[in-house]
Design a protein around this motif. Structure first.
Motif, PDB file in Angstrom:
ATOM      1  N   TYR A  33       0.832  -1.207   0.000  1.00 58.60           N
ATOM      2  CA  TYR A  33       0.000   0.000   0.000  1.00 58.60           C
ATOM      3  C   TYR A  33       0.868   1.260   0.000  1.00 58.60           C
ATOM      4  O   TYR A  33       0.589   2.206  -0.731  1.00 58.60           O
ATOM      5  CB  TYR A  33      -0.930  -0.005   1.216  1.00 58.60           C
ATOM      6  N   ALA A  34       1.919   1.270   0.801  1.00 64.28           N
ATOM      7  CA  ALA A  34       2.818   2.433   0.844  1.00 64.28           C
ATOM      8  C   ALA A  34       3.478   2.650  -0.516  1.00 64.28           C
ATOM      9  O   ALA A  34       3.641   3.792  -0.958  1.00 64.28           O
ATOM     10  CB  ALA A  34       3.867   2.243   1.929  1.00 64.28           C
ATOM     11  N   ASP A  35       3.866   1.579  -1.196  1.00 61.61           N
ATOM     12  CA  ASP A  35       4.457   1.702  -2.526  1.00 61.61           C
ATOM     13  C   ASP A  35       3.452   2.254  -3.528  1.00 61.61           C
ATOM     14  O   ASP A  35       3.803   3.066  -4.392  1.00 61.61           O
ATOM     15  CB  ASP A  35       4.986   0.350  -3.005  1.00 61.61           C
ATOM     16  N   ILE A  36       2.208   1.827  -3.420  1.00 64.05           N
ATOM     17  CA  ILE A  36       1.172   2.319  -4.328  1.00 64.05           C
ATOM     18  C   ILE A  36       0.926   3.808  -4.100  1.00 64.05           C
ATOM     19  O   ILE A  36       0.787   4.586  -5.050  1.00 64.05           O
ATOM     20  CB  ILE A  36      -0.130   1.509  -4.164  1.00 64.05           C
ATOM     21  N   VAL A  37       0.879   4.234  -2.851  1.00 61.84           N
ATOM     22  CA  VAL A  37       0.678   5.650  -2.537  1.00 61.84           C
ATOM     23  C   VAL A  37       1.844   6.473  -3.080  1.00 61.84           C
ATOM     24  O   VAL A  37       1.645   7.543  -3.664  1.00 61.84           O
ATOM     25  CB  VAL A  37       0.508   5.847  -1.015  1.00 61.84           C
ATOM     26  N   ASP A  38       3.049   5.984  -2.907  1.00 65.41           N
ATOM     27  CA  ASP A  38       4.232   6.681  -3.417  1.00 65.41           C
ATOM     28  C   ASP A  38       4.172   6.804  -4.937  1.00 65.41           C
ATOM     29  O   ASP A  38       4.427   7.877  -5.499  1.00 65.41           O
ATOM     30  CB  ASP A  38       5.488   5.929  -2.981  1.00 65.41           C
TER      31      ASP A  38
END
Length: 170
Positions: A33-38
């Protein structure tokens, strides 16, 4: 005891194993999820820098078509251009007082842009950009994030170049 009575529930070991698996799965999901937000933030900055670059190119084309004047009229804005035909601010500040040149370009080149403050907003609850006054004829438009990540694009007034955040990421 019959075999059915022994198989009625989970053992403590089975229960712990299930909890550990759920923890591992949730940790990997949070990283994903953090990678997608980034990636979404980078894509947003790339999109906005592309819009800004296209608007700068439109001013340059209009400057060439109009016979290379010092002021270009574009959608109700009077933009001052340099000798190369690249926008360097509005020709009339008018009611804006001493508005910073980067803010002027933001408002005049982008259609319906979000508000652009001079300083980093203390409340970054929504997606916002901010820009200081230009340094060495370069405007930097920064995306404000809660985790203070650096996402931005830059506009070089002397040659009309727009560099997006991906040019700086390794």
């Amino acid at each position: 005891m019959s075999r059915d009575k022994l198989q009625q529930g989970f053992t403590l070991l089975e229960f712990i194993a299930v909890i550990v698996m759920i923890g591992v799965l949730s940790a990997s999901a949070l990283k994903y999820y953090a990678d997608i937000v980034d990636d979404a933030r980078i894509a947003g900055v790339q999109f906005l820098s592309g819009r800004f670059s296209a608007a700068v190119a439109g001013v340059h084309v209009k400057w060439m078509i109009d016979g290379r004047p010092k002021i270009i009229e574009l959608d109700g804005y009077h933009l001052a251009v340099n000798a190369g035909g690249w926008p360097i601010g509005e020709s009339r500040i008018g009611a804006k007082g001493t508005a910073n040149i980067c803010q002027q370009l933001w408002e005049s080149l982008l259609q319906n842009p979000s508000r652009l403050p001079d300083v980093i907003p203390t409340n970054s609850s929504g997606v916002q950009y901010w820009s200081t006054k230009p340094a060495k004829n370069v405007c930097r438009y920064n995306l404000v994030t809660r985790d203070s990540s650096q996402y931005y694009f830059e506009y070089y007034m002397e040659n009309g170049r727009v560099r997006s955040v991906t040019d700086y990421l390794e």
